[in-house]
Design an enzyme around this catalytic site. Structure first.
Site, PDB file in Angstrom:
ATOM      1  N   HIS A 126       0.817  -1.230   0.000  1.00 12.73           N
ATOM      2  CA  HIS A 126       0.000   0.000   0.000  1.00 12.73           C
ATOM      3  C   HIS A 126       0.844   1.271   0.000  1.00 12.73           C
ATOM      4  CE1 HIS A 126      -3.634  -2.256   0.460  1.00 12.73           C
ATOM      5  NE2 HIS A 126      -3.300  -2.751   1.637  1.00 12.73           N
ATOM      6  N   ASP A 163      -3.031 -10.588  -2.516  1.00 12.99           N
ATOM      7  CA  ASP A 163      -3.587 -10.048  -1.277  1.00 12.99           C
ATOM      8  C   ASP A 163      -5.025  -9.589  -1.540  1.00 12.99           C
ATOM      9  OD1 ASP A 163      -2.377  -8.644   1.524  1.00 12.99           O
ATOM     10  OD2 ASP A 163      -4.108  -7.598   0.658  1.00 12.99           O
ATOM     11  N   HIS A 165      -6.518  -7.012  -0.621  1.00 11.59           N
ATOM     12  CA  HIS A 165      -6.636  -5.572  -0.832  1.00 11.59           C
ATOM     13  C   HIS A 165      -5.896  -5.146  -2.111  1.00 11.59           C
ATOM     14  CE1 HIS A 165      -7.010  -6.128   3.612  1.00 11.59           C
ATOM     15  NE2 HIS A 165      -8.014  -5.301   3.429  1.00 11.59           N
ATOM     16  N   ASP A 247      -4.961 -12.712   3.211  1.00  8.53           N
ATOM     17  CA  ASP A 247      -6.186 -12.209   3.843  1.00  8.53           C
ATOM     18  C   ASP A 247      -7.443 -12.424   3.006  1.00  8.53           C
ATOM     19  OD1 ASP A 247      -5.036 -10.413   2.086  1.00  8.53           O
ATOM     20  OD2 ASP A 247      -4.950  -8.740   3.500  1.00  8.53           O
TER      21      ASP A 247
HETATM   22 ZN   LIG Z   1      -4.354  -7.098   2.591  1.00  4.55          ZN
END
Ligand SMILES: [Zn+2]
Length: 312
Positions: A126, A163, A165, A247
């Site tokens: 991120h 992931d 996200h 995740d």
């Molecule tokens: Zn994540």
């Protein structure tokens, strides 16, 4: 040839406030789950600032260093969501997380190992050029990709981010460089809210794959077969990097996908087989998220076992 595992006790010294999902126990669980595996264990070195500067301005690197607290925690976020922190002993973890990713690229491209997994924290996908975000401070996998291009002279690399996200940081750090293909699958809607399929980056070298809440492993694997494999074959990378977040597992508290441990085995097998065809089996995988501790440990173990199988 073999699989390298780059992990370090310093990764346990990046302490986060009580209740934060990105916590010391994540790495402790992974290290314990990988303890008996027959891998080549390598200490991740501290990254040189010059490596980090492949993706972040020196002023930002200096800013991070200047914010190290002498006690308690220092919040790094510049916006409203306070979730990215430094503790007094974070520096070794942060610099080794980036340094491990760089070292893994060196080992794979120098033919010391077939593939590698970097089990360090904080995660990185991120973090944007000058923006710490979502537990991430430096873009470890993007730095590794740039290191492969700039230092080893590769012509093309690919990053595949599974992931749950959006890998917004990886996209931000690499989308202006058409030598890097960035593939990122993410639950949508979900924080940080970006990563629509229509966002292909300025050179069309970004592949965003939104997945609806509840998406199971079979559907995700089908999407990877339909979209990711052709993109990899078209790009012809000389190295595949994986942003390995766990995740999307059905037990994860931060998202609502329904992947299983087997989903991660199958996805890893798919990527290692593609690497066998395209790039002499060269794969570097870097830990990102995963917040249910038991699921995280099982998924990371399955992922490394798949890498080991591919290295035989
Ligand atoms: Zn994540």
């Amino acid at each position: 040839m073999t699989t390298a595992l780059l992990t370090h006790a310093d990764g346990l010294l990046h302490v986060t406030p009580t209740g934060m999902p990105e916590q010391v126990a994540r790495l402790a669980y992974i290290q314990s789950a990988l303890e008996d595996l027959d891998v080549l264990r390598v200490d991740p070195p501290l990254a040189n600032d010059a490596s980090i500067a492949l993706c972040h301005p020196q002023s930002y690197i200096d800013f991070v260093r200047s914010k190290m607290p002498t006690d308690g925690f220092a919040g790094l976020d510049r916006e409203t969501d306070a979730e990215t922190f430094l503790s007094p002993t974070s520096e070794g973890a942060i610099w080794r997380a980036a340094g491990g990713a760089v070292k893994a690229v060196d080992m794979v491209l120098d033919d010391e190992v077939t593939n590698a997994f970097v089990a360090m924290r904080p995660p990185g996908h991120h973090a944007e050029q000058k923006l710490p975000m979502g537990f991430c401070i430096f873009g470890n996998v993007a730095i590794a990709a740039k290191h492969a291009l700039e230092v080893h002279g590769l012509s093309r690399v690919a990053v595949v981010d599974f992931d749950v996200h959006h890998g917004n940081g990886t996209q931000a750090l690499l989308q202006d460089d058409p030598r890097a293909l960035v593939v990122t699958s993410q639950q949508m809607p979900l924080w940080p809210g970006t990563g629509e399929a229509s966002d292909r980056g300025p050179h069309g070298t970004v592949l965003n794959i939104p997945l609806a809440p509840g998406t199971d492993g079979a559907h995700a694997i089908a999407e990877y077969e339909r979209l990711v494999l052709p993109a990899l074959i078209k790009h012809q990378p000389e190295l595949i990097l994986i942003s390995a977040g766990f995740d999307a597992h059905q037990d994860d508290p931060l998202a609502q996908l329904n992947w299983s441990v087997d989903t991660y085995s199958t996805l890893t097998d798919m990527l290692t087989k593609t690497a066998q065809t395209l790039c002499e089996r060269r794969v570097v995988s870097v830990l990102e998220g995963g917040y249910d501790l038991d699921a995280l440990a099982l998924c990371a173990r399955a992922h490394v076992q798949s890498l080991m199988k591919a290295a035989q």
